[in-house]
Motif scaffolding. Structure first.
Motif, PDB file in Angstrom:
ATOM      1  N   GLY A 177     -23.393 -84.588 -29.849  1.00  0.00           N
ATOM      2  CA  GLY A 177     -22.026 -84.291 -30.236  1.00  0.00           C
ATOM      3  C   GLY A 177     -21.073 -85.223 -29.504  1.00  0.00           C
ATOM      4  N   THR A 212     -17.874 -82.648 -32.429  1.00  0.00           N
ATOM      5  CA  THR A 212     -18.937 -81.666 -32.193  1.00  0.00           C
ATOM      6  C   THR A 212     -19.198 -81.520 -30.700  1.00  0.00           C
ATOM      7  OG1 THR A 212     -19.943 -82.236 -34.307  1.00  0.00           O
ATOM      8  CG2 THR A 212     -21.328 -81.080 -32.732  1.00  0.00           C
ATOM      9  N   ILE A 216     -24.990 -77.193 -30.158  1.00  0.00           N
ATOM     10  CA  ILE A 216     -25.272 -77.363 -31.581  1.00  0.00           C
ATOM     11  C   ILE A 216     -26.403 -76.399 -31.928  1.00  0.00           C
ATOM     12  CG2 ILE A 216     -25.946 -78.965 -33.395  1.00  0.00           C
ATOM     13  CD1 ILE A 216     -24.865 -81.240 -31.694  1.00  0.00           C
ATOM     14  N   MET A 223     -19.637 -71.017 -33.410  1.00  0.00           N
ATOM     15  CA  MET A 223     -19.453 -72.071 -32.417  1.00  0.00           C
ATOM     16  C   MET A 223     -19.158 -71.457 -31.050  1.00  0.00           C
ATOM     17  SD  MET A 223     -16.395 -74.869 -32.397  1.00  0.00           S
ATOM     18  CE  MET A 223     -15.827 -75.563 -30.836  1.00  0.00           C
ATOM     19  N   GLY A 240     -15.866 -79.348 -28.947  1.00  0.00           N
ATOM     20  CA  GLY A 240     -16.096 -79.119 -30.367  1.00  0.00           C
ATOM     21  C   GLY A 240     -14.860 -78.631 -31.103  1.00  0.00           C
ATOM     22  N   HIS A 245     -17.736 -79.034 -36.016  1.00  0.00           N
ATOM     23  CA  HIS A 245     -18.914 -78.515 -35.318  1.00  0.00           C
ATOM     24  C   HIS A 245     -19.798 -77.698 -36.262  1.00  0.00           C
ATOM     25  CE1 HIS A 245     -20.883 -77.418 -31.411  1.00  0.00           C
ATOM     26  NE2 HIS A 245     -21.314 -76.415 -32.155  1.00  0.00           N
TER      27      HIS A 245
END
Length: 270
Positions: A177, A212, A216, A223, A240, A245
């Protein structure tokens, strides 16, 4: 008859390892099982009779888990896949580098470096990179931003604290990310790529997602923008942007399944 066939079918094996929070998390392993993978969700501290804390990381424990998978009567060899996130990703990279019979490895926002605890395997020791808490920043929200607390990577891809991924068996997929606030995952993945190529290995696959953060998760999981950090015992931000995300979680899951199917073999026909 269908139930009997399922019981007799050899399945591709994956070991699933989570991060610094400890305990046992099985939801990702359960989802992988639904796609025809025999998956071991592996706890390594703060669960049942395991230590409440860890002072070192000993790969002998993880080798025992690997051997258990390979010896299971329903696991299709000769190797298994590894999937890890955060510290779990770095443990997976270490397993792939030192242990036998690893066919493919997926790391989600790992660093490629040994972080705060020494890592051992037999006579090998990777020293910790360490960190400096004076680099902690406080966001407007009051949350801590720890993205820059790790010590500088002196020597780049040849830093002694880096996991020797050039020894890894099988391909590696790096999922990162771009707004990871645990550490700079995209930068670390690029250093890992440099190390592999410097040792004559192929350039690894790196999938980088803008907007992001660190955690993950599988598709449609909420999230996690911030939470209590297990070691600091304080709330930290993970980064994020919600829309980006969430889209990354959907796409990354598809990429993970495709990668393991390619390198471990297709799903058995039941």
């Amino acid at each position: 008859m269908e139930a009997f066939d399922l019981f007799c079918t050899l399945l591709r094996g994956i070991t699933d390892i989570y991060g610094i929070g400890g305990g046992l998390l099985e939801y990702r392993a359960s989802l992988l099982a639904g796609h025809g993978f025999a998956t071991l969700a592996l706890a390594y501290y703060s669960f049942e009779d395991l230590p409440k804390k860890f002072d070192t990381i000993d790969l002998d424990y993880f080798e025992e888990a690997l051997c258990y998978m390979l010896q299971h009567t329903q696991i299709k060899g000769p190797g298994i896949g590894l999937l890890g996130i955060s510290l779990g990703a770095d443990i997976c990279l270490s397993m792939a580098s030192f242990l036998k019979n690893v066919s493919a490895t997926v790391t989600i926002n790992g660093s490629g470096f040994n972080g705060n605890k020494a890592m051992y395997y037999k006579e090998n020791c990777i020293p910790p990179l360490g960190h400096d808490l004076r680099r902690v920043k406080v966001a407007f929200s009051g949350l801590l931003d720890i993205v820059d607390i790790r010590n500088d990577i002196v020597g780049g891809c040849e830093n002694p604290c880096m996991i020797p991924i050039e020894k890894a068996q099988g391909p590696i997929l790096f999922i990162v990310g771009q707004d990871d606030h645990n550490w700079r995952s995209e930068f670390c993945a690029q250093i890992a790529s440099e190390r592999l190529q410097a040792h004559g290995k192929e350039k690894p696959q790196i999938i980088s997602y803008p907007g992001t953060g660190h955690y993950i998760e599988p598709p449609y999981f909420p999230m996690c923008p911030a939470s209590l950090h297990k070691l600091l015992d304080k709330p930290v931000m993970w980064g994020g942007e919600p829309r980006a995300h969430s889209k990354a979680q959907v796409d990354a899951w598809k990429k993970i399944l495709t990668f393991f199917t390619k390198h471990l073999g297709p799903s058995p026909k039941l």
